[in-house]
Design an enzyme around this catalytic site. Structure first.
Site, PDB file in Angstrom:
ATOM      1  N   HIS A 305      23.907  20.813  33.365  1.00  0.00           N
ATOM      2  CA  HIS A 305      23.929  21.603  34.600  1.00  0.00           C
ATOM      3  C   HIS A 305      24.776  22.843  34.382  1.00  0.00           C
ATOM      4  O   HIS A 305      25.775  22.787  33.661  1.00  0.00           O
ATOM      5  CB  HIS A 305      24.512  20.777  35.762  1.00  0.00           C
ATOM      6  CG  HIS A 305      24.164  21.347  37.086  1.00  0.00           C
ATOM      7  ND1 HIS A 305      24.926  22.335  37.683  1.00  0.00           N
ATOM      8  CD2 HIS A 305      23.112  21.129  37.897  1.00  0.00           C
ATOM      9  CE1 HIS A 305      24.351  22.668  38.823  1.00  0.00           C
ATOM     10  NE2 HIS A 305      23.249  21.960  38.981  1.00  0.00           N
ATOM     11  N   ASP A 362      18.283  15.115  39.001  1.00  0.00           N
ATOM     12  CA  ASP A 362      16.863  14.864  38.708  1.00  0.00           C
ATOM     13  C   ASP A 362      16.637  13.703  37.758  1.00  0.00           C
ATOM     14  O   ASP A 362      15.506  13.310  37.515  1.00  0.00           O
ATOM     15  CB  ASP A 362      16.231  16.126  38.112  1.00  0.00           C
ATOM     16  CG  ASP A 362      16.107  17.213  39.155  1.00  0.00           C
ATOM     17  OD1 ASP A 362      15.868  16.862  40.319  1.00  0.00           O
ATOM     18  OD2 ASP A 362      16.261  18.392  38.818  1.00  0.00           O
TER      19      ASP A 362
END
Ligand code: CMC
Length: 427
Positions: A305, A362
């Site tokens: 991320h 996700d």
């Protein structure tokens, strides 16, 4: 006295005001930098640039913290509802019981689509990706509400926001129904936001649809976890598109387009496809090796991320929800074992430790959505549905911000300097 940072350039010294937020790092105010020094800053991907002031969401990537108007995401996911979070994002405070009731009922009363919009679906191939349909249909809403959306009017902005939050489930469910060749289901306003979406997606006209409370709660939680994430790529896209004063429905379509990419919202679809491709825990080392190979473009989807350099707090809740849903629905999906094993192996691997790569939101969401019965192509459409609340909240905040200007980044030009045109026959 306010703090000032000094920069030396071309033998001159300039002072840059330091701005402080309520929490988080200070920022250098460089707005007058070009006017005073004649230079720009260079920051592809905006890794060090704050583009706005915002009160909506706060992330501390090093600590793995995500707060909406101060409330931690895990508390919201476990104790509140998606409608409450939508209200919180739009209004900055949690609603009381009466306000929540009024808000939910307002949203419920905007769930229908104009009948003419059905014609848009018929123009798509049956195998069109739902995100392609979402971009088209949400963009098309601008044709239906253009004259009634004066963005300088706070009330009209709020009506547009409610419309978008309310119609997104209808639009996404219709994209799914269209792919199956099944009749579209009209909304049922007696159901909850999520219950209505599940019925429009999985129900059929000849039979009553009974909403499973386990699935309803899991979906509500997934929507909360995806509702907003401060200035991510799609939200920044919505802000940039809207900064010109453009129609909000068209701007949200731009956000949907950005979200679709596999580095952003499209990662949930890509992550589940990857887990299925891995198939069994024995094959994990092969994929870990590929992810580490500089000559292989493969990345572990659902890992890494831009902001979180510690665990993504959404992934923690998502993992627990996946375990709960599979257990309660009695689904035994080997993909969950692959996911858990892959996570354990990656977390102990030097490459992932050094680069601070952890599972993101996700990584586990696809496992849950698949257990509920959604095809992988619908995953990102569900993300778009939930993120619409964040997009409209950020859009409202931007339009009402007196410091708001049209977004217009500068560049470091590296092309040819001025030269004279040469007629084609002389080239
Ligand atoms: N697998 C293997 N290596 C990775 C991964 C990964 N998933 N993610 C980053 N790296 C490596 C990357 O190769 C780079 O290595 P090096 O420094 O040697 O060049 C380093 O880690 C830093 O990566 P980056 O691409 O410079 O970092 P970024 O902040 O620009 O990208 C990201 C963040 C999320 C796009 C990236 O981690 C990624 O592509 N992850 C996979 C896609 C994904 O799961 N996206 C969902 C993000 S969360 C939900 C959302 O935002 O919608």
């Amino acid at each position: 006295m306010a703090e000032t940072a000094k920069i030396e350039f071309n033998g001159h010294s300039f002072g840059l005001p330091v701005l402080s937020g309520s929490v988080g790092p200070d920022v250098l105010d460089i707005r007058d930098l070009h006017a005073e020094c004649g230079i720009f800053t260079y920051d592809p991907g905006f890794t060090s640039t704050a583009a706005c002031r915002s009160k909506i969401t706060y992330i501390d990537g090093d600590e793995g913290v995500l707060l909406h108007a101060g409330y931690p995401i895990d508390q919201l996911a476990e104790q509140s509802s998606f409608m409450e979070v939508a209200y919180l994002l739009l209004n900055g405070e949690l609603p009381g019981a009466a306000a929540l009731d009024k808000f939910s009922s307002t949203i419920t009363r905007h769930t229908m689509l104009h009948e003419q919009l059905i014609q848009f679906y018929r123009g798509f191939r049956r195998d069109a990706h739902p995100m392609a349909i979402m971009c088209g249909v949400v963009g098309a809403l601008s044709a239906f509400y253009h004259d009634s959306t004066d963005i300088s009017d706070g009330y009209q902005r709020m009506v547009a926001s409610h419309r978008l939050i309310a119609k997104m489930p209808t639009i996404a469910a219709m994209a799914y129904k269209y792919s199956l060749g099944q009749p579209f289901m009209y909304p049922d306003n007696s159901l909850s936001y999520v219950g209505n979406f599940l019925r429009m997606t999985f129900g059929v006209p000849p039979e009553p649809y009974v909403v499973d409370p386990i699935v309803e709660r899991a979906m509500d939680r997934i929507f909360i976890l995806h509702a907003d994430h401060e200035q991510n790529a799609s939200t920044s896209t919505v802000r940039l598109a809207s900064s010109s004063g453009a129609n909000p429905f068209a701007c949200i379509a731009a956000g949907i387009a950005c979200l679709w990419g596999p580095a952003h919202g499209g990662a949930n679809e890509a992550a589940l496809n990857m887990l299925r491709q891995i198939g069994k825990p024995e094959r994990i080392p092969e994929y870990i090796a590929r992810a580490k190979d500089k000559d292989d473009p493969f990345r572990l989807m659902g890992f890494g991320h831009r902001v979180y350099k510690n665990y993504d707090p959404r992934a923690k809740v998502m993992q627990a929800t996946a375990a709960e849903v599979l257990d309660k629905l009695g689904v035994d999906d080997p993909v969950f074992d692959v996911a858990r094993e892959l996570e354990q192996i990656a977390l102990k691997d030097e490459y992932f430790i050094e680069k601070k790569l952890y599972p993101n939101v996700d990584f586990y969401s696809g496992v849950i959505l698949s257990a509920i019965g959604f095809p992988t192509t619908m995953f990102t459409a569900l993300f778009a549905l939930a993120r619409t609340t964040g997009w409209v909240a950020q859009w409202n905040e931007m339009i009402s911000d007196p410091e708001q200007k049209i977004g217009r980044p500068r560049q470091l030009y590296t092309g040819p300097a001025q030269r004279d045109y040469v007629p084609v026959e002389q080239r």
